[in-house]
Design a protein around this motif. Structure first.
Motif: not given
Length: 203
Positions: A66-77
């Motif tokens: 679980i992470c705060p932003t869409r950008e970070l979500c896409l980067q982690i994925a």
């Protein structure tokens, strides 16, 4: 498979948070708190041990990030997909607001081993009964202080209460305000705490 993927990416020297976190998370099922700034290699610190756990194909997610932003979500994925390129059973799905929820639901129903999510969209999927979290073995809270600053406290409580009691919780944060400490106290048991740099220091 993971070592081979890391070699392909050109990683040679682990960062301090990776040196502290990876050996511990590979061999222990305990909870973990990592205090480290953005840009210190946190994604590999939790992503490599998480991918390493997935050895067979999954219908329901074993890992939840679980992470705060869409950008970070896409980067982690994207990073996790790179780490798991030789481990075909480790499938990753990013779920976040502002994208087609039906497509995300369809991908989740096809079976996925790791979900990377922003809190709001994940709550929506849980309420629609579109996601099954009762086989989750590891929950990662990345940039926990940011998520609380953005007002996700109730969402995080709701999500964590939907996951099994018997799981490992790995919390990563740049700072340790009272609210982050409360999440640690409420949802974690005797975590190993590692601090890289000074506690509560800005970027």
């Amino acid at each position: 498979q993971v070592v081979k993927a890391v070699t392909d990416m050109g990683f040679e020297q682990p960062t301090p948070i990776q040196m502290e976190a990876i050996p511990h998370l590979l061999k222990s099922k305990s909870d973990f708190v990592g205090l480290a700034q953005t840009g210190t290699g946190k994604t590999a610190a939790f992503g490599l041990p998480l991918v390493n756990r997935i050895t067979e194909s999954q219908k329901y997610p074993k890992g939840l990030i679980i992470c705060p932003t869409r950008e970070l979500c896409l980067q982690i994925a994207k990073d996790l997909q790179n780490y798991s390129k030789y481990e075909k059973n480790a499938t990753v799905e990013a779920v976040y607001g502002g994208a087609d929820i039906q497509r995300q639901i369809k991908n989740i129903r096809n079976g996925v081993s790791i979900i990377v999510a922003t809190p709001g969209r994940l709550v929506d999927l849980i309420e629609r009964k579109a996601i099954q979290l009762n086989e989750v073995e590891v929950v990662v809270l990345d940039e926990a202080d940011e998520m609380l600053n953005m007002g996700f406290k109730e969402d995080l409580d709701f999500i964590l209460s939907a996951t099994p009691e018997e799981k490992s919780t790995w919390l990563f944060s740049a700072t340790m305000p009272k609210e982050v400490a409360r999440i640690g106290k409420t949802y974690m048991t005797d975590p190993l705490e590692v601090s890289i740099g000074n506690k509560n220091e800005g970027n």
